[in-house]
Scaffold this motif. Sequence first.
Motif, PDB file in Angstrom:
ATOM      1  N   GLU A 210       0.826  -1.202   0.000  1.00 36.89           N
ATOM      2  CA  GLU A 210       0.000   0.000   0.000  1.00 36.89           C
ATOM      3  C   GLU A 210       0.866   1.260   0.000  1.00 36.89           C
ATOM      4  O   GLU A 210       1.888   1.328   0.678  1.00 36.89           O
ATOM      5  CB  GLU A 210      -0.889  -0.011   1.237  1.00 36.89           C
ATOM      6  CG  GLU A 210      -1.935   1.068   1.252  1.00 36.89           C
ATOM      7  CD  GLU A 210      -2.828   0.940   2.453  1.00 36.89           C
ATOM      8  OE1 GLU A 210      -2.816   1.871   3.276  1.00 36.89           O
ATOM      9  OE2 GLU A 210      -3.513  -0.083   2.568  1.00 36.89           O
ATOM     10  N   PHE A 211       0.451   2.244  -0.759  1.00 34.70           N
ATOM     11  CA  PHE A 211       1.202   3.488  -0.890  1.00 34.70           C
ATOM     12  C   PHE A 211       0.257   4.665  -0.676  1.00 34.70           C
ATOM     13  O   PHE A 211      -0.943   4.559  -0.856  1.00 34.70           O
ATOM     14  CB  PHE A 211       1.877   3.580  -2.262  1.00 34.70           C
ATOM     15  CG  PHE A 211       0.949   3.307  -3.412  1.00 34.70           C
ATOM     16  CD1 PHE A 211       0.304   4.347  -4.047  1.00 34.70           C
ATOM     17  CD2 PHE A 211       0.721   2.008  -3.840  1.00 34.70           C
ATOM     18  CE1 PHE A 211      -0.559   4.102  -5.104  1.00 34.70           C
ATOM     19  CE2 PHE A 211      -0.140   1.753  -4.892  1.00 34.70           C
ATOM     20  CZ  PHE A 211      -0.788   2.801  -5.529  1.00 34.70           C
TER      21      PHE A 211
ATOM     22  N   SER B 198       3.190  -1.114   6.894  1.00 29.36           N
ATOM     23  CA  SER B 198       3.377  -1.059   8.335  1.00 29.36           C
ATOM     24  C   SER B 198       3.228   0.373   8.814  1.00 29.36           C
ATOM     25  O   SER B 198       3.783   1.294   8.237  1.00 29.36           O
ATOM     26  CB  SER B 198       4.764  -1.589   8.706  1.00 29.36           C
ATOM     27  OG  SER B 198       4.999  -1.409  10.076  1.00 29.36           O
ATOM     28  N   ARG B 199       2.476   0.556   9.868  1.00 32.18           N
ATOM     29  CA  ARG B 199       2.289   1.885  10.439  1.00 32.18           C
ATOM     30  C   ARG B 199       3.428   2.240  11.404  1.00 32.18           C
ATOM     31  O   ARG B 199       3.616   3.377  11.758  1.00 32.18           O
ATOM     32  CB  ARG B 199       0.957   1.958  11.190  1.00 32.18           C
ATOM     33  CG  ARG B 199      -0.228   1.688  10.315  1.00 32.18           C
ATOM     34  CD  ARG B 199      -0.689   2.960   9.704  1.00 32.18           C
ATOM     35  NE  ARG B 199      -1.920   2.711   8.962  1.00 32.18           N
ATOM     36  CZ  ARG B 199      -2.160   3.218   7.794  1.00 32.18           C
ATOM     37  NH1 ARG B 199      -1.278   3.987   7.225  1.00 32.18           N
ATOM     38  NH2 ARG B 199      -3.276   2.977   7.176  1.00 32.18           N
TER      39      ARG B 199
ATOM     40  N   ASP C 162       9.661  -3.436  15.977  1.00 29.59           N
ATOM     41  CA  ASP C 162       9.479  -3.819  17.376  1.00 29.59           C
ATOM     42  C   ASP C 162      10.785  -4.227  18.041  1.00 29.59           C
ATOM     43  O   ASP C 162      11.043  -3.875  19.190  1.00 29.59           O
ATOM     44  CB  ASP C 162       8.463  -4.952  17.492  1.00 29.59           C
ATOM     45  CG  ASP C 162       7.043  -4.485  17.202  1.00 29.59           C
ATOM     46  OD1 ASP C 162       6.804  -3.255  17.232  1.00 29.59           O
ATOM     47  OD2 ASP C 162       6.179  -5.348  16.965  1.00 29.59           O
ATOM     48  N   ALA C 163      11.612  -4.983  17.329  1.00 30.63           N
ATOM     49  CA  ALA C 163      12.869  -5.457  17.911  1.00 30.63           C
ATOM     50  C   ALA C 163      13.750  -4.276  18.347  1.00 30.63           C
ATOM     51  O   ALA C 163      14.352  -4.313  19.428  1.00 30.63           O
ATOM     52  CB  ALA C 163      13.611  -6.336  16.912  1.00 30.63           C
TER      53      ALA C 163
END
Length: 96
Positions: free
Chosen positions: A33-34, A80-81, A86-87
């Motif tokens: 998505e863009f 991804s928002r 996370d890491a």
Amino acid sequence: MSLEFKRFRVDRIPAEDVLAVLVAAAEHFRFVEFGKREFNKGHFGCSARVVQRQFGSWSAGLDALRAELAKANQELTARSRALIPDAELYAEMERI
């Protein structure tokens, strides 16, 4: 003598052509998505404003794109928002 102007009007691009531009953009972005800004920077032949005008909103244009891609057994993956993986966030929390 009659003069006839054949001016190309951006606001009169058929929906099928706008959809074809969106499909080309989806291929360019590897079916992720863009947003409008990325689309405008890509110089695909029309602007995000044309997509909005044709479909009513940017989201409606992406929905039409998803439906078109579904016909070819392809899907548009949501981007991804999160700005930071996370890491990395957990590593920074541990460091602190």
